[in-house]
Write an enzyme that holds these catalytic residues in place. Structure first.
Site, PDB file in Angstrom:
ATOM      1  N   ARG A   1      25.248 -28.693   0.961  1.00 17.22           N
ATOM      2  CA  ARG A   1      26.375 -28.762   1.885  1.00 17.22           C
ATOM      3  C   ARG A   1      26.941 -27.378   2.189  1.00 17.22           C
ATOM      4  O   ARG A   1      26.570 -26.395   1.556  1.00 17.22           O
ATOM      5  CB  ARG A   1      27.427 -29.712   1.314  1.00 17.22           C
ATOM      6  CG  ARG A   1      26.900 -31.155   1.329  1.00 17.22           C
ATOM      7  CD  ARG A   1      27.844 -32.156   0.737  1.00 17.22           C
ATOM      8  NE  ARG A   1      29.166 -32.091   1.312  1.00 17.22           N
ATOM      9  CZ  ARG A   1      30.236 -32.639   0.735  1.00 17.22           C
ATOM     10  NH1 ARG A   1      30.132 -33.279  -0.424  1.00 17.22           N
ATOM     11  NH2 ARG A   1      31.411 -32.551   1.307  1.00 17.22           N
TER      12      ARG A   1
ATOM     13  N   LYS B   1      27.658 -28.349  -3.116  1.00 18.17           N
ATOM     14  CA  LYS B   1      28.677 -28.129  -2.087  1.00 18.17           C
ATOM     15  C   LYS B   1      29.551 -26.943  -2.458  1.00 18.17           C
ATOM     16  O   LYS B   1      30.043 -26.855  -3.581  1.00 18.17           O
ATOM     17  CB  LYS B   1      29.569 -29.369  -1.939  1.00 18.17           C
ATOM     18  CG  LYS B   1      30.670 -29.186  -0.876  1.00 18.17           C
ATOM     19  CD  LYS B   1      31.761 -30.225  -0.977  1.00 18.17           C
ATOM     20  CE  LYS B   1      32.683 -30.036  -2.116  1.00 18.17           C
ATOM     21  NZ  LYS B   1      33.779 -29.085  -1.954  1.00 18.17           N
TER      22      LYS B   1
ATOM     23  N   HIS C   1      17.624 -32.924 -11.160  1.00 15.75           N
ATOM     24  CA  HIS C   1      17.689 -34.169 -10.392  1.00 15.75           C
ATOM     25  C   HIS C   1      18.971 -34.951 -10.664  1.00 15.75           C
ATOM     26  O   HIS C   1      19.536 -34.899 -11.732  1.00 15.75           O
ATOM     27  CB  HIS C   1      16.467 -35.054 -10.636  1.00 15.75           C
ATOM     28  CG  HIS C   1      16.021 -35.119 -12.048  1.00 15.75           C
ATOM     29  ND1 HIS C   1      15.238 -34.144 -12.612  1.00 15.75           N
ATOM     30  CD2 HIS C   1      16.234 -36.025 -13.005  1.00 15.75           C
ATOM     31  CE1 HIS C   1      14.988 -34.464 -13.865  1.00 15.75           C
ATOM     32  NE2 HIS C   1      15.587 -35.590 -14.128  1.00 15.75           N
TER      33      HIS C   1
ATOM     34  N   ASN D   1      20.245 -24.208 -17.046  1.00 22.17           N
ATOM     35  CA  ASN D   1      19.620 -25.513 -16.837  1.00 22.17           C
ATOM     36  C   ASN D   1      20.734 -26.551 -16.769  1.00 22.17           C
ATOM     37  O   ASN D   1      21.515 -26.690 -17.714  1.00 22.17           O
ATOM     38  CB  ASN D   1      18.662 -25.864 -17.971  1.00 22.17           C
ATOM     39  CG  ASN D   1      17.979 -27.181 -17.703  1.00 22.17           C
ATOM     40  OD1 ASN D   1      17.022 -27.256 -16.946  1.00 22.17           O
ATOM     41  ND2 ASN D   1      18.493 -28.248 -18.297  1.00 22.17           N
TER      42      ASN D   1
END
Length: 170
Positions: A47, A65, A77, A91
């Site tokens: 975004r 975003k 994921h 990570n």
């Protein structure tokens, strides 16, 4: 090397894409910068006002975003990173959520370099997590963390007989 951008991706507004970038199917990128050697998707949404620095990996079903993601950081994921500055070589585990909205206004989080945030963690903004921190999976972070801190909640797990199922089998 050349970029690989799948034909089903959508770019909105002004986007800057570096070299050797791989954007997998069904990604949306809006008003953001993707530096060299990044991999995005599939099904990722970047975004507005996001910066993915060199070598980032943003995996499937992630949303970023108004955030800066440091070099070689992986958000593999099903995670949401909003209003956050994440350092390099981090990570961010599957299902991690940065809770940036308190019902009235948005707040930022800052994560230092070389941090590991375990899967299914929740970071309640505004939060500062120092460098080299480790957050165990399924954690909720409500306080700031200094450099080199380790966060884990140990809860006693209890397994009881399910009387309803047991009675139904008679």
């Amino acid at each position: 090397m050349k970029n690989y951008i799948h034909e089903s991706c959508i770019f909105l507004g002004k986007c800057k894409i570096g070299q050797n970038v791989k954007i997998l199917p069904y990604c949306v990128i809006e008003d953001s910068v993707i530096e060299d050697n990044c991999t995005i998707g599939p099904f990722a949404h970047i975004r507005p006002n996001s910066l993915l620095k060199q070598g980032c990996k943003v995996g499937n079903f992630c949303e970023i975003k108004n955030s800066t993601i440091g070099e070689n950081t992986a958000i593999s994921h099903m995670s949401y990173v909003g209003d956050c500055d994440i350092g390099k070589d981090c990570n961010i585990g599957a299902g991690t959520i940065f809770c940036n909205f308190d019902g009235e206004k948005k707040h930022r989080c800052k994560v230092g370099d070389r941090c590991f945030i375990g899967s299914n963690s929740t970071i309640i903004a505004p939060r500062i997590i120092g460098n080299d921190c480790f957050i165990a999976g399924n954690s909720t972070i409500r306080t700031n963390m200094q450099d080199n801190e380790f966060f884990i909640i140990k809860q006693k797990e209890t397994i009881k007989q399910n009387k309803k199922i047991k009675e139904g089998n008679k």
